[in-house]
Write a protein that holds these residues in place. Structure first.
Motif, short mmCIF file in Angstrom:
data_model
loop_
_atom_site.label_atom_id
_atom_site.label_comp_id
_atom_site.label_asym_id
_atom_site.label_seq_id
_atom_site.Cartn_x
_atom_site.Cartn_y
_atom_site.Cartn_z
N ILE A 152 83.12 45.02 66.54
CA ILE A 152 82.09 46.03 66.26
C ILE A 152 81.92 46.18 64.74
CG2 ILE A 152 81.35 48.42 66.65
CD1 ILE A 152 81.63 46.69 69.19
N GLY A 153 83.03 46.10 64.03
CA GLY A 153 82.96 46.17 62.56
C GLY A 153 82.15 45.01 61.99
N LEU A 173 79.09 45.69 77.66
CA LEU A 173 78.95 47.13 77.97
C LEU A 173 78.55 47.33 79.42
CD1 LEU A 173 77.28 48.48 74.73
CD2 LEU A 173 79.49 49.15 75.67
N ALA A 174 77.71 46.42 79.93
CA ALA A 174 77.31 46.54 81.34
C ALA A 174 78.54 46.33 82.23
CB ALA A 174 76.22 45.52 81.65
N LEU A 178 74.63 55.39 69.30
CA LEU A 178 74.83 55.36 70.76
C LEU A 178 75.60 54.14 71.27
CD1 LEU A 178 71.23 56.41 71.88
CD2 LEU A 178 73.27 57.86 71.79
N VAL A 179 75.32 52.98 70.70
CA VAL A 179 75.83 51.76 71.33
C VAL A 179 77.21 51.36 70.80
CG1 VAL A 179 75.34 49.32 71.73
CG2 VAL A 179 73.49 50.98 71.78
N ALA A 205 84.48 53.17 72.64
CA ALA A 205 85.10 54.09 73.59
C ALA A 205 85.39 53.41 74.93
CB ALA A 205 84.18 55.30 73.81
N ARG A 206 84.51 52.50 75.35
CA ARG A 206 84.64 51.98 76.71
C ARG A 206 85.36 50.65 76.83
NH1 ARG A 206 80.82 53.41 80.89
NH2 ARG A 206 79.91 55.44 80.41
N LEU A 207 85.30 49.83 75.75
CA LEU A 207 85.91 48.51 75.88
C LEU A 207 87.40 48.61 75.56
CD1 LEU A 207 83.19 46.26 74.18
CD2 LEU A 207 83.41 46.87 76.59
#
Ligand SMILES: [Fe+2]
Ligand SMILES: [Fe+2]
Length: 188
Positions: free
Chosen positions: A5-6, A67-68, A135-136, A142-144
């Motif tokens: 993400i970074g 993410l899906a 948002l993404v 948070a989710r991965l």
């Protein structure tokens, strides 16, 4: 790749710099104040080959599917909005590309139209980057889990290596040159 993400956020910083440069280029173009046509070609090359072919493609083919898989719906917000944004950006870049490739001189009206589209692309991309960072990317963090992040890093690395070495460096050079040429305080 330590933090996938970074690494996407670092690309946002590069794209954001060129977005600000494009805004100033468009301002000059609108008032006919020394905005060389060749530079439109360079902006288009950057937004097409770096922002779209690399960054947005990586988001669409790697990040959003991850993410899906982590539970976000493909056809609902924010994923659907991001995909729509990318389509709209492709359309605006295509309009600018056609103008850049036009062999005849621009009329005053055509010049003002190009300036308006360039301004629209810049504000669209600014909002898009903000949307992803609000948002993404936080959703990804948070989710991965650790394993999904490692897979993401591996897939993004593979994606990056799939293009010829040197192309990315050349595009980053273009970004640095445009960002330096169209600085905040320029008066055209
Ligand atoms: Fe994006
Ligand atoms: Fe992005």
């Amino acid at each position: 790749m330590q933090d996938p993400i970074g690494s996407l956020e670092l690309e946002h910083a590069v794209i954001g710099g060129v977005v600000e440069a494009l805004t100033r280029y468009a301002d000059r173009l609108a008032r006919d104040g020394g905005a060389p046509r060749d530079d439109l070609d360079r902006f288009v090359t950057f937004f097409r080959e770096f922002a779209d072919f690399r960054h947005h493609d990586a988001e669409e083919s790697i990040l959003l599917p991850a993410l899906a898989r982590a539970g976000l719906a493909w056809d609902s917000e924010p994923i659907a909005a991001i995909r729509r944004d990318h389509d709209q950006e492709r359309y605006l870049v295509r309009v600018l590309r056609h103008a850049a490739l036009q062999s005849s001189a621009w009329s005053d009206e055509a010049r003002r139209h190009v300036a308006a589209v360039a301004t629209e692309l810049a504000s669209f991309l600014r909002a898009h980057i903000a949307r992803e960072e609000r948002l993404v990317y936080p959703a990804a963090r948070a989710r991965l889990g650790r394993e999904a992040l490692a897979t993401l890093a591996r897939d993004l690395g593979r994606f990056e290596r799939s293009t010829a070495p040197g192309v990315r460096a050349e595009l980053l050079r273009t970004a640095a040159e445009l960002t330096a040429r169209y600085q905040d305080q320029d008066q055209g």
